[in-house]
Design an enzyme around this catalytic site. Structure first.
Site, mmCIF file in Angstrom:
data_model
loop_
_atom_site.group_PDB
_atom_site.id
_atom_site.type_symbol
_atom_site.label_atom_id
_atom_site.label_comp_id
_atom_site.label_asym_id
_atom_site.label_seq_id
_atom_site.Cartn_x
_atom_site.Cartn_y
_atom_site.Cartn_z
ATOM 1 N N ALA A 40 14.298 45.058 10.421
ATOM 2 C CA ALA A 40 15.723 45.106 10.719
ATOM 3 C C ALA A 40 16.224 43.720 11.093
ATOM 4 C CB ALA A 40 15.998 46.078 11.862
ATOM 5 N N SER A 41 17.359 43.317 10.525
ATOM 6 C CA SER A 41 18.016 42.059 10.849
ATOM 7 C C SER A 41 17.080 40.875 10.544
ATOM 8 C CB SER A 41 18.493 42.076 12.305
ATOM 9 O OG SER A 41 19.384 41.018 12.552
ATOM 10 N N SER A 42 16.619 40.153 11.552
ATOM 11 C CA SER A 42 15.651 39.080 11.292
ATOM 12 C C SER A 42 14.429 39.628 10.567
ATOM 13 C CB SER A 42 15.230 38.429 12.608
ATOM 14 O OG SER A 42 14.271 37.422 12.400
ATOM 15 N N HIS A 71 26.124 46.429 12.809
ATOM 16 C CA HIS A 71 24.769 45.873 12.797
ATOM 17 C C HIS A 71 23.867 46.731 13.686
ATOM 18 C CE1 HIS A 71 22.250 42.505 11.569
ATOM 19 N NE2 HIS A 71 21.808 42.373 12.797
#
Length: 377
Positions: free
Chosen positions: A96-98, A237
């Site tokens: 997720a994300s990074s 997000h």
């Protein structure tokens, strides 16, 4: 380690977001419980630099064996293969994300290691590249780095020059209201991976697993399509949401479970009519739940099963239990979970789902189990 490990377990690398950690991603996502159910091993790396973000931007990270975090993560995979008999042909990565950005990077750097990836709120491989030592690329984060599919594909191919083997499949998720890694990155990921995998950018299949989720598949219409993309309307997000980890594990092909590997062939009922389906509906304003009992009325056990039925118009499955359901409307196939793959002779299993409806709360008129018609009632 999961509660029950398959003899030759698959490996899933689950990569956390900035400010997170491996333990936080373990406790805050559904991958651990899915590993318990299906017998694969999950590796949870932890970033140790300031901000706890993974390096997805340096020249070293964007090149095979160039150094930095991708090399460290692949070394963890190899450790699990050696120490825990992990299956090198079934290694996957999600994040997720990074961690989603790292998913893209690992698939580009190590196409010979990873079979598939699932990226929640990520950006394409190479989008975050910097040369000034910074780990943040605002142009990319804001969705302003737009390239052609071949340009994106060339960045991936340059990570491992001369590689001509198979490329990993890719699943991407993104919320339309994401203000951290903005939504245009979703379309750029689709451009990149359809190009890398040599498939059309025109979807082969489109459906809505939930009312505000739009799923498109490229290069194939089934769960094993080369590229699958899930757009989540009105969400920021904050992925993965409930049920999305299961979608990733299903995309990886890991839902067969230790006692029911994906390669097993379902046993048909002993003869047509050797099954009976009982189907009950509890409806309210715009929703309903169903309870389904599948009885094996034959004299031999059924090993591995799929139940096919057609939902009345306007009904759409939003969640289910004790089986996987696809697609969410129209002609639906419910497939066994790992724990209920066998229906003994004169035994039964219970499954069910929740759905929305537009007024028709009726029942399917017929059911087939592994291709054979079942009695109803």
């Amino acid at each position: 380690m999961p509660d029950t490990v398959a003899p030759r377990p698959a490996i899933v690398v689950a990569v956390h977001y900035c400010t997170g950690s491996g333990p936080a991603f373990h406790s805050g996502t559904e991958f651990a419980s899915l590993a318990d159910r299906y017998g694969f091993i999950v590796v949870y790396p932890s970033a140790t630099r300031s901000g706890n973000c993974f390096d997805v931007s340096s020249p070293q990270a964007l090149r095979r064996d160039g150094g930095s975090d991708p090399v460290g993560i692949v070394s963890m995979v190899r450790y699990v293969e050696q120490r825990h008999n992990g299956d090198p042909s079934r290694v996957y990565v999600t994040g997720a994300s990074s961690g989603a950005m790292m998913t893209n990077v690992l698939l580009g750097d190590y196409p010979d290691v990873f079979k598939a990836g699932a990226a929640f709120m990520g950006v394409p491989f190479g989008c975050f590249a910097t040369t000034d030592g910074s780990g943040w690329n605002s142009t990319c984060a804001n969705g302003n780095l737009i390239r052609t599919p071949p340009q994106w594909g060339d960045l991936v191919r340059a990570a491992y020059p001369g590689y001509s083997g198979p490329r990993p499949r890719m699943q991407v998720f993104h919320g339309t209201e994401d203000t951290t890694l903005r939504y245009p990155n979703f379309g750029e990921e689709i451009k990149q991976w359809t190009n890398v995998l040599g498939v059309s950018q025109t979807p082969s299949f489109t459906d809505r697993p939930q009312p505000n989720w739009t799923r498109t598949r490229y290069g194939g219409s089934g769960v094993d399509a080369p590229v699958e993309a899930i757009s989540v309307q009105g969400v920021g997000h904050s992925l993965p949401l409930g049920g999305m980890a299961d979608m990733a594990i299903r995309f990886f092909g890991l839902t067969g479970g230790p006692t029911s590997p994906p390669t097993s062939t379902p046993t048909p009922p002993g003869d047509p009519g050797a099954c009976r389906v009982t189907y009950t509906v509890n409806a309210w304003n715009t929703g309903l739940t169903t309870g389904i009992t599948i009885a094996n009325t034959g004299s031999a056990p059924i090993n591995g099963w799929s139940l096919v039925f057609t939902l009345p118009g306007g009904q759409t499955i939003t969640s289910g239990w004790n089986a996987t359901y696809a697609p969410a409307s129209g002609q639906v196939t419910a497939r066994n979970a790992g724990h209920n793959a066998t229906i003994p002779a004169n035994g039964s299993v219970g499954i069910g789902f929740q759905a929305t409806h537009t007024g028709n709360t009726g029942k399917p008129s017929s059911f087939t189990l592994n291709g054979a018609a079942c009695a109803v009632g």
